[in-house]
Write an enzyme that holds these catalytic residues in place. Structure first.
Site, PDB file in Angstrom:
ATOM      1  N   GLY A  49       0.863  -1.182   0.000  1.00  0.00           N
ATOM      2  CA  GLY A  49       0.000   0.000   0.000  1.00  0.00           C
ATOM      3  C   GLY A  49       0.899   1.231   0.000  1.00  0.00           C
ATOM      4  O   GLY A  49       1.898   1.269   0.722  1.00  0.00           O
ATOM      5  N   VAL A  80       4.950  -1.167   2.953  1.00  0.00           N
ATOM      6  CA  VAL A  80       4.682   0.242   2.662  1.00  0.00           C
ATOM      7  C   VAL A  80       5.453   0.663   1.415  1.00  0.00           C
ATOM      8  O   VAL A  80       6.678   0.516   1.339  1.00  0.00           O
ATOM      9  CB  VAL A  80       5.070   1.135   3.860  1.00  0.00           C
ATOM     10  CG1 VAL A  80       4.749   2.581   3.532  1.00  0.00           C
ATOM     11  CG2 VAL A  80       4.338   0.700   5.116  1.00  0.00           C
ATOM     12  N   LYS A  81       4.687   1.186   0.457  1.00  0.00           N
ATOM     13  CA  LYS A  81       5.299   1.640  -0.802  1.00  0.00           C
ATOM     14  C   LYS A  81       5.707   3.096  -0.665  1.00  0.00           C
ATOM     15  O   LYS A  81       4.880   3.964  -0.324  1.00  0.00           O
ATOM     16  CB  LYS A  81       4.276   1.524  -1.930  1.00  0.00           C
ATOM     17  CG  LYS A  81       4.598   0.467  -2.940  1.00  0.00           C
ATOM     18  CD  LYS A  81       3.478   0.355  -3.923  1.00  0.00           C
ATOM     19  CE  LYS A  81       4.011   0.092  -5.302  1.00  0.00           C
ATOM     20  NZ  LYS A  81       2.914  -0.073  -6.267  1.00  0.00           N
ATOM     21  N   ILE A  82       6.959   3.361  -0.977  1.00  0.00           N
ATOM     22  CA  ILE A  82       7.523   4.708  -0.831  1.00  0.00           C
ATOM     23  C   ILE A  82       8.133   5.106  -2.176  1.00  0.00           C
ATOM     24  O   ILE A  82       8.890   4.321  -2.765  1.00  0.00           O
ATOM     25  CB  ILE A  82       8.661   4.699   0.237  1.00  0.00           C
ATOM     26  CG1 ILE A  82       8.172   4.117   1.575  1.00  0.00           C
ATOM     27  CG2 ILE A  82       9.278   6.072   0.406  1.00  0.00           C
ATOM     28  CD1 ILE A  82       7.327   5.038   2.406  1.00  0.00           C
TER      29      ILE A  82
END
Ligand code: E4P
Length: 216
Positions: free
Chosen positions: A56, A82-84
């Site tokens: 996400g 976690v997509k960064i």
């Protein structure tokens, strides 16, 4: 190689999960917007369907904003990744999240040098966008080959997640290059299954089976 599905549509995710070959899911803001549901609600449902990694993405672009959102996303479920985005402050956030034991997927990667920086920051996954590179006249899969080579040279532990996959050829190349993961839209997963000779062969077997004499 692990197979993730690239969608926020839970119907598609259930369909792919039922095939028995699905290892995880990736989403992005565009995919979540397309299903018209709040980010947290949809990610939470996806995490219940698929026990593997579910990416996400943060929406903020400042260091403080991305970090705060990442910490909130990580609370959704233990399998959240976690997509960064691969920007200066994004790398700083990845470093902090990694030290906290939170898994990260560094997204919007378009070069092997960017991928090297993500690995040094401790990213769990790096996502080179091969289709979007192809769209602007580059060979997207060449970037993947170079990332795999660099990561092998220096024993980086970051996993190479081939993203923006548009065709079975991308998947075949990813397999041959030793990529760790490919995230694939359902349409392309279906293309991987289908082969015209399978259909022709099956039709012939069915026709011939009808000629087999019944036991008396
Ligand atoms: C995956 O993590 C990416 O968000 C996705 O593969 C992008 O694909 P697209 O270039 O088809 O939008």
């Amino acid at each position: 190689m692990q197979i993730f599905i690239d969608t926020a549509d839970v119907r598609e995710i259930r369909e792919a999960a039922a095939l028995g070959v699905l290892d995880g899911v990736t989403t992005n803001p565009t995919l979540v917007a397309a299903v018209g549901r709040p980010m947290r609600e949809v990610l939470s449902e996806i995490c219940e369907i698929v026990p593997g990694p579910v990416s996400g993405e943060v929406l903020a672009t400042t260091y403080e904003g991305m970090l705060a959102e990442a910490l909130e996303l990580a609370k959704i479920a233990p399998n959240i990744v976690v997509k960064i985005p691969l920007i200066r402050d994004g790398l700083r956030v990845v470093k902090v999240l990694t030290s906290e034991g939170i898994k990260t997927n560094v997204t919007l990667c378009f070069s092997p040098i960017q991928a090297m920086l993500a690995a040094k920051a401790g990213a769990t996954y790096i996502s080179p966008f091969v289709g979007r590179l192809d769209d602007v006249g580059h060979e997207g899969m060449d970037v993947v080959a170079q990332i795999v080579e660099i990561y092998n040279n220096y024993a980086f532990e970051t996993q190479v997640l081939v993203a923006s996959v548009r065709s079975p050829t991308h998947v075949l190349q990813a397999l041959r290059m030793g990529a760790d993961v490919a995230t694939i839209p359902l349409k392309v997963i279906d293309q991987l299954i289908k082969h015209p000779l399978t259909d022709v062969g099956l039709a012939r077997f069915i026709a011939d089976a009808a000629k087999i004499p019944k036991a008396t």
